[in-house]
Design a protein around this motif. Structure first.
Motif, PDB file in Angstrom:
ATOM      1  N   VAL A 161       0.870  -1.178   0.000  1.00 21.13           N
ATOM      2  CA  VAL A 161       0.000   0.000   0.000  1.00 21.13           C
ATOM      3  C   VAL A 161       0.903   1.223   0.000  1.00 21.13           C
ATOM      4  O   VAL A 161       1.722   1.402   0.910  1.00 21.13           O
ATOM      5  CB  VAL A 161      -0.926   0.034   1.232  1.00 21.13           C
ATOM      6  CG1 VAL A 161      -1.731   1.335   1.251  1.00 21.13           C
ATOM      7  CG2 VAL A 161      -1.869  -1.171   1.225  1.00 21.13           C
ATOM      8  N   PHE A 162       0.784   2.032  -1.035  1.00 19.64           N
ATOM      9  CA  PHE A 162       1.561   3.259  -1.140  1.00 19.64           C
ATOM     10  C   PHE A 162       0.646   4.460  -0.969  1.00 19.64           C
ATOM     11  O   PHE A 162      -0.535   4.414  -1.347  1.00 19.64           O
ATOM     12  CB  PHE A 162       2.260   3.353  -2.497  1.00 19.64           C
ATOM     13  CG  PHE A 162       3.327   2.316  -2.697  1.00 19.64           C
ATOM     14  CD1 PHE A 162       4.583   2.471  -2.112  1.00 19.64           C
ATOM     15  CD2 PHE A 162       3.090   1.188  -3.468  1.00 19.64           C
ATOM     16  CE1 PHE A 162       5.569   1.517  -2.281  1.00 19.64           C
ATOM     17  CE2 PHE A 162       4.064   0.224  -3.640  1.00 19.64           C
ATOM     18  CZ  PHE A 162       5.311   0.390  -3.046  1.00 19.64           C
ATOM     19  N   GLY A 163       1.177   5.519  -0.405  1.00 16.79           N
ATOM     20  CA  GLY A 163       0.409   6.739  -0.232  1.00 16.79           C
ATOM     21  C   GLY A 163       1.204   7.945  -0.689  1.00 16.79           C
ATOM     22  O   GLY A 163       2.434   7.899  -0.799  1.00 16.79           O
ATOM     23  N   ARG A 164       0.511   9.025  -0.922  1.00 17.55           N
ATOM     24  CA  ARG A 164       1.190  10.275  -1.245  1.00 17.55           C
ATOM     25  C   ARG A 164       1.802  10.906   0.015  1.00 17.55           C
ATOM     26  O   ARG A 164       2.629  11.805  -0.069  1.00 17.55           O
ATOM     27  CB  ARG A 164       0.215  11.254  -1.895  1.00 17.55           C
ATOM     28  CG  ARG A 164      -0.256  10.834  -3.287  1.00 17.55           C
ATOM     29  CD  ARG A 164       0.890  10.780  -4.278  1.00 17.55           C
ATOM     30  NE  ARG A 164       0.390  10.597  -5.643  1.00 17.55           N
ATOM     31  CZ  ARG A 164       1.154  10.536  -6.720  1.00 17.55           C
ATOM     32  NH1 ARG A 164       2.465  10.622  -6.593  1.00 17.55           N
ATOM     33  NH2 ARG A 164       0.631  10.359  -7.912  1.00 17.55           N
ATOM     34  N   ARG A 165       1.365  10.419   1.179  1.00 17.98           N
ATOM     35  CA  ARG A 165       1.973  10.765   2.458  1.00 17.98           C
ATOM     36  C   ARG A 165       2.370   9.468   3.152  1.00 17.98           C
ATOM     37  O   ARG A 165       1.943   8.390   2.758  1.00 17.98           O
ATOM     38  CB  ARG A 165       0.988  11.554   3.329  1.00 17.98           C
ATOM     39  CG  ARG A 165       0.575  12.895   2.729  1.00 17.98           C
ATOM     40  CD  ARG A 165      -0.384  13.656   3.643  1.00 17.98           C
ATOM     41  NE  ARG A 165      -1.691  12.985   3.711  1.00 17.98           N
ATOM     42  CZ  ARG A 165      -2.185  12.417   4.805  1.00 17.98           C
ATOM     43  NH1 ARG A 165      -1.457  12.397   5.934  1.00 17.98           N
ATOM     44  NH2 ARG A 165      -3.365  11.848   4.791  1.00 17.98           N
ATOM     45  N   ARG A 166       3.162   9.566   4.194  1.00 18.12           N
ATOM     46  CA  ARG A 166       3.606   8.356   4.886  1.00 18.12           C
ATOM     47  C   ARG A 166       2.504   7.721   5.725  1.00 18.12           C
ATOM     48  O   ARG A 166       2.647   6.598   6.190  1.00 18.12           O
ATOM     49  CB  ARG A 166       4.831   8.664   5.765  1.00 18.12           C
ATOM     50  CG  ARG A 166       6.055   9.025   4.932  1.00 18.12           C
ATOM     51  CD  ARG A 166       7.330   8.938   5.741  1.00 18.12           C
ATOM     52  NE  ARG A 166       8.478   9.417   4.980  1.00 18.12           N
ATOM     53  CZ  ARG A 166       9.174   8.675   4.135  1.00 18.12           C
ATOM     54  NH1 ARG A 166       8.831   7.413   3.942  1.00 18.12           N
ATOM     55  NH2 ARG A 166      10.201   9.186   3.477  1.00 18.12           N
ATOM     56  N   GLU A 167       1.419   8.431   5.934  1.00 17.62           N
ATOM     57  CA  GLU A 167       0.259   7.894   6.624  1.00 17.62           C
ATOM     58  C   GLU A 167      -0.974   8.173   5.781  1.00 17.62           C
ATOM     59  O   GLU A 167      -1.030   9.174   5.059  1.00 17.62           O
ATOM     60  CB  GLU A 167       0.100   8.526   8.013  1.00 17.62           C
ATOM     61  CG  GLU A 167       1.248   8.220   8.972  1.00 17.62           C
ATOM     62  CD  GLU A 167       1.014   8.809  10.354  1.00 17.62           C
ATOM     63  OE1 GLU A 167      -0.072   9.398  10.567  1.00 17.62           O
ATOM     64  OE2 GLU A 167       1.894   8.682  11.206  1.00 17.62           O
ATOM     65  N   ILE A 168      -1.942   7.275   5.868  1.00 18.14           N
ATOM     66  CA  ILE A 168      -3.193   7.477   5.144  1.00 18.14           C
ATOM     67  C   ILE A 168      -4.345   7.448   6.140  1.00 18.14           C
ATOM     68  O   ILE A 168      -4.252   6.833   7.205  1.00 18.14           O
ATOM     69  CB  ILE A 168      -3.409   6.416   4.043  1.00 18.14           C
ATOM     70  CG1 ILE A 168      -3.343   5.008   4.620  1.00 18.14           C
ATOM     71  CG2 ILE A 168      -2.408   6.581   2.928  1.00 18.14           C
ATOM     72  CD1 ILE A 168      -3.610   3.934   3.584  1.00 18.14           C
ATOM     73  N   ASP A 169      -5.440   8.113   5.786  1.00 26.29           N
ATOM     74  CA  ASP A 169      -6.586   8.217   6.680  1.00 26.29           C
ATOM     75  C   ASP A 169      -7.268   6.862   6.852  1.00 26.29           C
ATOM     76  O   ASP A 169      -7.200   5.990   5.975  1.00 26.29           O
ATOM     77  CB  ASP A 169      -7.586   9.229   6.127  1.00 26.29           C
ATOM     78  CG  ASP A 169      -7.005  10.648   6.083  1.00 26.29           C
ATOM     79  OD1 ASP A 169      -6.109  10.931   6.898  1.00 26.29           O
ATOM     80  OD2 ASP A 169      -7.446  11.434   5.225  1.00 26.29           O
ATOM     81  N   ALA A 170      -7.951   6.726   7.973  1.00 26.76           N
ATOM     82  CA  ALA A 170      -8.599   5.452   8.313  1.00 26.76           C
ATOM     83  C   ALA A 170      -9.643   5.056   7.277  1.00 26.76           C
ATOM     84  O   ALA A 170      -9.758   3.873   6.912  1.00 26.76           O
ATOM     85  CB  ALA A 170      -9.234   5.544   9.695  1.00 26.76           C
ATOM     86  N   HIS A 171     -10.415   6.015   6.765  1.00 26.24           N
ATOM     87  CA  HIS A 171     -11.462   5.659   5.798  1.00 26.24           C
ATOM     88  C   HIS A 171     -10.859   5.207   4.472  1.00 26.24           C
ATOM     89  O   HIS A 171     -11.439   4.367   3.772  1.00 26.24           O
ATOM     90  CB  HIS A 171     -12.434   6.827   5.591  1.00 26.24           C
ATOM     91  CG  HIS A 171     -11.874   7.958   4.767  1.00 26.24           C
ATOM     92  ND1 HIS A 171     -11.073   8.944   5.293  1.00 26.24           N
ATOM     93  CD2 HIS A 171     -12.016   8.244   3.436  1.00 26.24           C
ATOM     94  CE1 HIS A 171     -10.741   9.799   4.341  1.00 26.24           C
ATOM     95  NE2 HIS A 171     -11.287   9.403   3.202  1.00 26.24           N
ATOM     96  N   VAL A 172      -9.674   5.733   4.121  1.00 23.31           N
ATOM     97  CA  VAL A 172      -8.997   5.288   2.902  1.00 23.31           C
ATOM     98  C   VAL A 172      -8.462   3.879   3.102  1.00 23.31           C
ATOM     99  O   VAL A 172      -8.570   3.021   2.210  1.00 23.31           O
ATOM    100  CB  VAL A 172      -7.848   6.248   2.533  1.00 23.31           C
ATOM    101  CG1 VAL A 172      -7.073   5.722   1.318  1.00 23.31           C
ATOM    102  CG2 VAL A 172      -8.399   7.639   2.245  1.00 23.31           C
ATOM    103  N   ARG A 173      -7.913   3.606   4.289  1.00 21.54           N
ATOM    104  CA  ARG A 173      -7.415   2.261   4.594  1.00 21.54           C
ATOM    105  C   ARG A 173      -8.571   1.246   4.537  1.00 21.54           C
ATOM    106  O   ARG A 173      -8.408   0.135   4.017  1.00 21.54           O
ATOM    107  CB  ARG A 173      -6.741   2.249   5.958  1.00 21.54           C
ATOM    108  CG  ARG A 173      -6.192   0.894   6.343  1.00 21.54           C
ATOM    109  CD  ARG A 173      -5.413   0.938   7.634  1.00 21.54           C
ATOM    110  NE  ARG A 173      -4.038   1.339   7.405  1.00 21.54           N
ATOM    111  CZ  ARG A 173      -3.520   2.512   7.759  1.00 21.54           C
ATOM    112  NH1 ARG A 173      -4.276   3.411   8.345  1.00 21.54           N
ATOM    113  NH2 ARG A 173      -2.254   2.790   7.530  1.00 21.54           N
ATOM    114  N   ALA A 174      -9.737   1.631   5.047  1.00 23.60           N
ATOM    115  CA  ALA A 174     -10.897   0.742   5.000  1.00 23.60           C
ATOM    116  C   ALA A 174     -11.302   0.444   3.556  1.00 23.60           C
ATOM    117  O   ALA A 174     -11.689  -0.686   3.216  1.00 23.60           O
ATOM    118  CB  ALA A 174     -12.068   1.365   5.762  1.00 23.60           C
TER     119      ALA A 174
END
Length: 207
Positions: A161-174
Motif C-alpha cells: 500500500v503506497f500513499g502520497r503521504r507516509r500515513e493514510i486516513d482510516a477511511h482510505v485504509r478501509a
C-alpha cells in the motif's frame, strides 16, 4: 522411545520459522490469480512521489525503512522508478533505479527490472524484478500494488500500500481493505511499514 518435548523458546522459534516459510515460499495453492486491468487507467497520474505505508511480508525488505518511490515516465512510455530506503539497523541510505515496462498501452500492470547494465535475462531474476499489478488507486491518496510468482503447484504473492503521504486516513485504509477482500486477498497479511523519524533520517544521510 521417550517423549521428546520442546522448550518454550524452541517451540516459538519453530512457529516463527514455519510462518516465515509460508510467506516466503508459498501464499496459495495453484497458479497466480489473474486480475483485470483497471478501466480508464491513466499512467501519467501515477508519476511523482509515493511512500510505502503497508506491505505484506517480504524477506528482501526486512531491513528497509522510510521507503520512498519517485516515479517518472521516459520518452518510450516506460516507468522510471527510483527507490530510496534507509537501513533500519545501520541508518545507511540505499537507492535503486528500476524500469517498469507496461504490459500494453493503457495497462495497469507492468514488468519491473533493475535499470542496470546486466543482460535482460539476468536482470529479470534479481530481487524485486517481476510482474506488478496496480489493483486500485485514486492517484491522489493511495495505490494498491500486487505481485505474484507461480511456483508449480502453488504461488507466492506480495502486496504493498503506497500513499502520497507516509500515513493514510482510516477511511482510505478501509476502502483498500475492502478491495483486497473483494479480490480474495487477506488484508491481515499487511504490516505497517517502518516510517519512524524518516525526515530526520533523510536529512542526516541523503541530503
Amino acid at each position: 522411545m521417550g517423549d521428546i518435548r520442546l522448550s518454550t523458546p524452541t517451540s516459538a522459534c519453530l512457529v516463527l520459522l514455519a510462518a516465515v516459510a509460508r510467506e516466503v515460499f508459498a501464499t496459495g495453492l495453484g497458479r497466480c490469480p489473474i486480475y483485470p486491468q483497471l478501466p480508464n487507467f491513466d499512467i501519467t497520474r501515477m508519476t511523482g512521489t509515493w511512500y510505502e505505508v503497508e506491505r505484506s511480508f517480504y524477506l528482501m525488505e526486512m531491513s528497509a525503512s522510510c521507503t520512498q518511490l519517485d516515479v517518472g515516465i521516459n520518452e518510450r512510455g516506460h516507468l522510471l522508478i527510483t527507490i530510496n530506503t534507509i537501513n533500519r539497523w545501520t541508518g545507511a541510505p540505499a537507492t535503486t533505479y528500476g524500469l517498469g515496462i507496461l504490459s500494453h498501452t493503457g495497462a495497469s500492470s507492468f514488468r519491473y527490472r533493475l535499470n542496470n547494465r546486466m543482460p535482460y535475462l539476468i536482470g529479470r531474476l534479481l530481487p524485486g524484478a517481476g510482474q506488478y499489478n496496480i489493483l486500485a488507486t485514486d492517484y491522489d491518496q493511495f495505490a494498491l500494488v500486487w505481485s505474484c510468482t507461480s511456483l508449480s503447484i502453488a504461488h507466492s504473492d506480495r502486496m504493498w500500500v503506497f500513499g502520497r503521504r507516509r500515513e493514510i486516513d482510516a477511511h482510505v485504509r478501509a476502502q483498500i481493505y475492502a478491495v483486497l477482500q473483494d479480490l480474495d486477498l487477506d488484508p491481515d497479511r499487511l504490516i505497517l511499514s517502518k516510517n519512524n523519524n524518516c525526515t530526520e533520517a533523510y536529512n542526516n544521510t541523503i541530503l
